[in-house]
Scaffold this motif. Structure first.
Motif, PDB file in Angstrom:
ATOM      1  N   PRO A 111       2.632  -9.886  -3.240  1.00 29.75           N
ATOM      2  CA  PRO A 111       2.773  -8.437  -3.137  1.00 29.75           C
ATOM      3  C   PRO A 111       3.376  -8.068  -1.783  1.00 29.75           C
ATOM      4  O   PRO A 111       3.177  -8.768  -0.793  1.00 29.75           O
ATOM      5  N   ARG A 112       4.107  -6.995  -1.787  1.00 27.12           N
ATOM      6  CA  ARG A 112       4.678  -6.523  -0.526  1.00 27.12           C
ATOM      7  C   ARG A 112       4.466  -5.025  -0.441  1.00 27.12           C
ATOM      8  O   ARG A 112       4.803  -4.281  -1.365  1.00 27.12           O
ATOM      9  N   PRO A 113       3.881  -4.590   0.653  1.00 25.73           N
ATOM     10  CA  PRO A 113       3.687  -3.146   0.829  1.00 25.73           C
ATOM     11  C   PRO A 113       5.041  -2.439   0.861  1.00 25.73           C
ATOM     12  O   PRO A 113       6.013  -2.962   1.398  1.00 25.73           O
ATOM     13  N   ARG A 114       5.082  -1.283   0.246  1.00 23.43           N
ATOM     14  CA  ARG A 114       6.297  -0.482   0.227  1.00 23.43           C
ATOM     15  C   ARG A 114       6.024   0.853   0.893  1.00 23.43           C
ATOM     16  O   ARG A 114       4.882   1.265   1.045  1.00 23.43           O
ATOM     17  N   ASP A 115       7.090   1.508   1.255  1.00 25.14           N
ATOM     18  CA  ASP A 115       6.995   2.853   1.807  1.00 25.14           C
ATOM     19  C   ASP A 115       7.777   3.766   0.871  1.00 25.14           C
ATOM     20  O   ASP A 115       8.946   4.064   1.119  1.00 25.14           O
ATOM     21  N   PRO A 116       7.142   4.177  -0.238  1.00 22.78           N
ATOM     22  CA  PRO A 116       7.871   4.951  -1.236  1.00 22.78           C
ATOM     23  C   PRO A 116       8.208   6.345  -0.722  1.00 22.78           C
ATOM     24  O   PRO A 116       7.485   6.914   0.090  1.00 22.78           O
ATOM     25  N   GLY A 117       9.291   6.857  -1.221  1.00 25.15           N
ATOM     26  CA  GLY A 117       9.649   8.229  -0.905  1.00 25.15           C
ATOM     27  C   GLY A 117       8.700   9.189  -1.601  1.00 25.15           C
ATOM     28  O   GLY A 117       7.959   8.818  -2.511  1.00 25.15           O
ATOM     29  N   GLY A 118       8.745  10.426  -1.210  1.00 22.62           N
ATOM     30  CA  GLY A 118       7.840  11.430  -1.762  1.00 22.62           C
ATOM     31  C   GLY A 118       7.984  11.647  -3.250  1.00 22.62           C
ATOM     32  O   GLY A 118       7.040  12.027  -3.920  1.00 22.62           O
ATOM     33  N   ALA A 119       9.160  11.398  -3.806  1.00 22.06           N
ATOM     34  CA  ALA A 119       9.380  11.657  -5.230  1.00 22.06           C
ATOM     35  C   ALA A 119       9.043  10.472  -6.123  1.00 22.06           C
ATOM     36  O   ALA A 119       8.943  10.623  -7.335  1.00 22.06           O
ATOM     37  N   GLU A 120       8.863   9.290  -5.541  1.00 19.45           N
ATOM     38  CA  GLU A 120       8.564   8.109  -6.357  1.00 19.45           C
ATOM     39  C   GLU A 120       7.148   8.191  -6.916  1.00 19.45           C
ATOM     40  O   GLU A 120       6.230   8.639  -6.242  1.00 19.45           O
ATOM     41  N   GLU A 121       6.987   7.727  -8.160  1.00 21.25           N
ATOM     42  CA  GLU A 121       5.699   7.795  -8.827  1.00 21.25           C
ATOM     43  C   GLU A 121       4.820   6.581  -8.575  1.00 21.25           C
ATOM     44  O   GLU A 121       3.650   6.591  -8.920  1.00 21.25           O
ATOM     45  N   SER A 122       5.353   5.521  -8.016  1.00 22.26           N
ATOM     46  CA  SER A 122       4.550   4.322  -7.770  1.00 22.26           C
ATOM     47  C   SER A 122       4.913   3.751  -6.406  1.00 22.26           C
ATOM     48  O   SER A 122       5.775   4.265  -5.710  1.00 22.26           O
ATOM     49  N   GLY A 123       4.222   2.668  -6.041  1.00 22.53           N
ATOM     50  CA  GLY A 123       4.520   2.003  -4.783  1.00 22.53           C
ATOM     51  C   GLY A 123       3.532   2.280  -3.669  1.00 22.53           C
ATOM     52  O   GLY A 123       3.725   1.836  -2.543  1.00 22.53           O
ATOM     53  N   ARG A 124       2.447   2.988  -3.972  1.00 24.38           N
ATOM     54  CA  ARG A 124       1.473   3.336  -2.939  1.00 24.38           C
ATOM     55  C   ARG A 124       0.179   2.531  -3.027  1.00 24.38           C
ATOM     56  O   ARG A 124      -0.723   2.708  -2.220  1.00 24.38           O
ATOM     57  N   GLY A 125       0.069   1.631  -4.002  1.00 20.97           N
ATOM     58  CA  GLY A 125      -1.189   0.932  -4.248  1.00 20.97           C
ATOM     59  C   GLY A 125      -1.728   0.161  -3.059  1.00 20.97           C
ATOM     60  O   GLY A 125      -2.894   0.283  -2.709  1.00 20.97           O
ATOM     61  N   LEU A 126      -0.892  -0.637  -2.409  1.00 18.72           N
ATOM     62  CA  LEU A 126      -1.376  -1.422  -1.272  1.00 18.72           C
ATOM     63  C   LEU A 126      -1.698  -0.536  -0.078  1.00 18.72           C
ATOM     64  O   LEU A 126      -2.623  -0.831   0.689  1.00 18.72           O
ATOM     65  N   ALA A 127      -0.976   0.565   0.090  1.00 17.30           N
ATOM     66  CA  ALA A 127      -1.307   1.511   1.167  1.00 17.30           C
ATOM     67  C   ALA A 127      -2.665   2.154   0.904  1.00 17.30           C
ATOM     68  O   ALA A 127      -3.447   2.370   1.836  1.00 17.30           O
ATOM     69  N   ILE A 128      -2.963   2.424  -0.352  1.00 14.63           N
ATOM     70  CA  ILE A 128      -4.270   2.980  -0.710  1.00 14.63           C
ATOM     71  C   ILE A 128      -5.360   1.963  -0.412  1.00 14.63           C
ATOM     72  O   ILE A 128      -6.396   2.290   0.185  1.00 14.63           O
ATOM     73  N   VAL A 129      -5.146   0.714  -0.815  1.00 12.28           N
ATOM     74  CA  VAL A 129      -6.129  -0.340  -0.542  1.00 12.28           C
ATOM     75  C   VAL A 129      -6.347  -0.471   0.968  1.00 12.28           C
ATOM     76  O   VAL A 129      -7.492  -0.550   1.435  1.00 12.28           O
ATOM     77  N   ALA A 130      -5.275  -0.470   1.740  1.00  7.53           N
ATOM     78  CA  ALA A 130      -5.391  -0.589   3.200  1.00  7.53           C
ATOM     79  C   ALA A 130      -6.169   0.577   3.796  1.00  7.53           C
ATOM     80  O   ALA A 130      -6.956   0.407   4.728  1.00  7.53           O
ATOM     81  N   ALA A 131      -5.970   1.780   3.263  1.00  4.24           N
ATOM     82  CA  ALA A 131      -6.649   2.963   3.795  1.00  4.24           C
ATOM     83  C   ALA A 131      -8.131   2.998   3.447  1.00  4.24           C
ATOM     84  O   ALA A 131      -8.940   3.512   4.226  1.00  4.24           O
ATOM     85  N   LEU A 132      -8.503   2.446   2.299  1.00  5.57           N
ATOM     86  CA  LEU A 132      -9.883   2.543   1.823  1.00  5.57           C
ATOM     87  C   LEU A 132     -10.782   1.394   2.254  1.00  5.57           C
ATOM     88  O   LEU A 132     -11.999   1.503   2.156  1.00  5.57           O
ATOM     89  N   THR A 133     -10.198   0.273   2.664  1.00  8.24           N
ATOM     90  CA  THR A 133     -10.985  -0.937   2.924  1.00  8.24           C
ATOM     91  C   THR A 133     -10.919  -1.332   4.387  1.00  8.24           C
ATOM     92  O   THR A 133     -10.134  -0.792   5.164  1.00  8.24           O
ATOM     93  N   ASP A 134     -11.744  -2.294   4.752  1.00  6.84           N
ATOM     94  CA  ASP A 134     -11.764  -2.779   6.130  1.00  6.84           C
ATOM     95  C   ASP A 134     -10.699  -3.834   6.385  1.00  6.84           C
ATOM     96  O   ASP A 134     -10.221  -3.965   7.508  1.00  6.84           O
ATOM     97  N   ASP A 135     -10.344  -4.589   5.361  1.00  4.60           N
ATOM     98  CA  ASP A 135      -9.327  -5.624   5.500  1.00  4.60           C
ATOM     99  C   ASP A 135      -8.845  -5.994   4.110  1.00  4.60           C
ATOM    100  O   ASP A 135      -9.555  -5.773   3.122  1.00  4.60           O
TER     101      ASP A 135
END
Length: 160
Positions: A111-135
């Motif tokens: 997996p590779r973290p992405r930086d999706p644009g505001g209009a994209e419907e996907s690509g934020r999953g790993l950023a969400i995991v990073a924000a919610l977890t400790d590691d």
């Protein structure tokens, strides 16, 4: 953690699961293997809730664990399961006041973290995991199997 920090934080290169550091009180392990199908996501979420509810965690901690697991499962279904008969294994382990969730799939594509644009419907999953977890991070598949494991850890704050 701020959202901007979550976007910068990438996966840890290797698991930080050091048994010498973690307390050995009340260990628990739950593992399930399910078909790699989006319709199985609700059952995976239910398993997390069922396993963690007896711990009487604050609702925010429980919600974070469920959502982060759901994101990893969705990624494994979408990106890590090339075959129609593939399966995904979800493992929950808590030792002391730490939860570790591992999602294993059959694809060796990392997996590779992405930086999706505001209009994209996907690509934020790993950023969400990073924000919610400790590691979080990536580990190789178990010996004799193909694929990879994506994992996260979460401090179980507020446990009685």
């Amino acid at each position: 953690m701020t959202a901007s920090r979550a976007h910068r934080r990438g996966p840890s290169p290797s698991p930080r699961h050091d048994a010498a550091v973690l307390p050995r009180t009340h260990p628990s392990l739950v593992r399930t293997t399910v078909p790699a199908q989006p319709t199985r996501a609700a059952g995976v979420r239910d398993m997390v809730v069922e396993h963690l509810t007896p711990l009487r965690l604050p609702s925010e901690c429980l919600d974070n664990a469920v959502l982060a697991t759901d994101e990893l499962f969705a990624n494994a279904v979408r990106h890590g399961s090339p075959g129609p008969r593939d399966t995904i294994t979800v493992t929950l382990e808590h030792i002391g006041h730490e939860l570790r969730v591992t999602v294993a799939d059959r694809s060796s594509a990392l997996p590779r973290p992405r930086d999706p644009g505001g209009a994209e419907e996907s690509g934020r999953g790993l950023a969400i995991v990073a924000a919610l977890t400790d590691d979080w991070g990536i580990a190789p598949a178990d010996p004799g199997t193909t694929g990879k494991k994506v994992w996260f850890t979460l401090a179980l704050r507020g446990m009685p």
